[in-house]
Design a protein around this motif. Structure first.
Motif, short mmCIF file in Angstrom:
data_model
loop_
_atom_site.label_atom_id
_atom_site.label_comp_id
_atom_site.label_asym_id
_atom_site.label_seq_id
_atom_site.Cartn_x
_atom_site.Cartn_y
_atom_site.Cartn_z
N TYR A 3 0.84 -1.19 0.00
CA TYR A 3 0.00 0.00 0.00
C TYR A 3 0.88 1.25 0.00
O TYR A 3 1.99 1.25 0.53
CB TYR A 3 -0.93 0.00 1.23
N ASN A 4 0.36 2.32 -0.59
CA ASN A 4 1.06 3.60 -0.64
C ASN A 4 0.17 4.71 -0.09
O ASN A 4 -1.05 4.69 -0.29
CB ASN A 4 1.43 3.97 -2.09
N LYS A 5 0.78 5.68 0.55
CA LYS A 5 0.05 6.87 0.97
C LYS A 5 -0.21 7.72 -0.28
O LYS A 5 0.69 7.96 -1.08
CB LYS A 5 0.87 7.66 1.99
N ASP A 10 -4.83 11.19 3.74
CA ASP A 10 -4.67 10.17 4.76
C ASP A 10 -5.04 8.79 4.23
O ASP A 10 -5.25 7.85 5.00
CB ASP A 10 -5.52 10.50 5.99
N GLN A 12 -4.39 5.27 2.51
CA GLN A 12 -3.40 4.24 2.20
C GLN A 12 -4.01 3.33 1.15
O GLN A 12 -4.88 2.52 1.45
CB GLN A 12 -3.02 3.45 3.46
N SER A 14 -4.04 0.52 -2.04
CA SER A 14 -3.35 -0.65 -2.57
C SER A 14 -2.62 -0.29 -3.86
O SER A 14 -3.06 0.58 -4.62
CB SER A 14 -4.33 -1.80 -2.81
#
Length: 345
Positions: A3-5, A10, A12, A14
């Motif tokens: 996962y990435n921000k 806010d 997160q 996939s």
């Protein structure tokens, strides 16, 4: 699944996003729900829709995709699903949508958001995107800016002010853009900072082995504004699977819908595809996995949007998260790119 921000949000998300634009045309509601169940059971938490879906766009089917999602979403734990959708911009000639005027102004934004919320059967949208800019820009395969096509446009500050009100009302959480330019990316970010308005957190543009336009000025703008890419068409409408090289299936999207995907019917596309398929074969990797792993590897990509018309296709695409490319493969990819740079830009 990793996962990435997503930018300054806010969220997160996939690294794989489930695309939905075939649902309601090429896919039934049962097939859509089957795909949703499978994707989310395998770590996907992010899905992308639009008020105009499914495509090709038709009055009789417009909005069906969101309605299919809404029937599924109503049975899931809402805070476990990140939902993105989009408002249509002007200039596409949809006379039946909002009285034929799709400007990104208060009346259109508010109606589009409320209509999407109703179809999605939810109280809020996690990421609300402008599908294409209100102003004139080259889009969907065009590469030349034609100053004579400029037209009156809603100021970006006014667009952001409406989104600010909708965020305060709890109807949307974050905003993004799609089919944008470096100028647009920088301008949206600058105006937001200057006026204390919501900042865009993502840009959704086409990106693949056949279309690496984002590598240049857009990557620079993405870096300095902290607005990452949600990459769509990473398989270039299925071309990078290699299926059009030999089998050329009549029901595949480029064959089933005349005039659809013209940006991929350009000189050197076939040669480039064949070269990338050979790289995949030489390394015992499926061509689709090579293409998806490449997009996923780019530093500016927050998530790669995959779409499928069958569960088998979806499974194959999701399996690509287990493929990591090494330096030798990247070198071979760059050799092909030097021979056929951006053939489907």
């Amino acid at each position: 699944m990793k996962y990435n921000k997503l930018g300054d949000s806010d969220l997160q998300v996939s690294k794989i996003t489930l695309g939905t634009m075939t649902w309601g045309n090429q896919n039934t509601i049962a097939e859509a729900h089957e795909q949703l169940d499978y994707a989310f059971d395998h770590g996907v938490n992010f899905l992308d829709a639009a008020e105009m879906y499914p495509v090709p766009v038709q009055e009789k089917t417009q909005g069906l995709t969101e309605s299919y999602i809404g029937e599924w979403l109503a049975k899931r734990q809402r805070d476990q699903v990140i939902v993105a959708t989009k408002i249509a911009g002007p200039g596409r000639g949809f006379a039946w949508l909002r009285s034929g005027v799709q400007k990104i102004d208060r009346a259109n934004i508010e109606q589009a958001v409320n209509d999407s919320l109703k179809r999605l059967q939810t109280d809020y949208i996690d990421l609300y995107q402008i599908h294409w800019p209100d102003r004139y820009v080259p889009r969907f395969g065009e590469t030349v800016y034609d100053v004579t096509k400029e037209h009156e446009t809603v100021p970006i500050s006014e667009q952001l002010a409406v989104f600010d009100d909708l965020i305060k009302a709890g109807k949307i959480r974050h905003i993004g853009v799609s089919n944008e330019t470096p100028w647009g990316l920088a301008k949206f970010s600058h105006v937001a900072k200057k006026k204390g308005l919501p900042k865009i957190v993502s840009i959704q543009n086409a990106y693949s082995l056949l279309n690496r336009a984002f590598d240049g000025a857009l990557a620079e703008a993405s870096h300095h504004t902290n607005v990452p890419l949600l990459a769509y068409s990473p398989l270039a409408f299925g071309l990078l699977t290699g299926k059009y090289l030999h089998d050329n299936p009549p029901k595949a999207r480029l064959n089933a819908f005349s005039g659809f995907g013209d940006r991929y019917r350009k000189p050197n596309v076939t040669n480039a595809v064949a070269a990338y398929v050979e790289i995949a074969k030489a390394h015992n990797i499926k061509p689709s996995a090579l293409a998806l792993a490449f997009v996923r590897s780019r530093w500016f990509v927050a998530s790669t949007i995959i779409g499928a018309t069958s569960l088998d296709q979806l499974k194959e695409n999701l399996d690509s998260v287990n493929v990591e490319l090494d330096s030798a493969i990247f070198a071979e990819i760059e050799n092909v790119n030097s021979l056929y740079p951006n053939p489907a830009q």
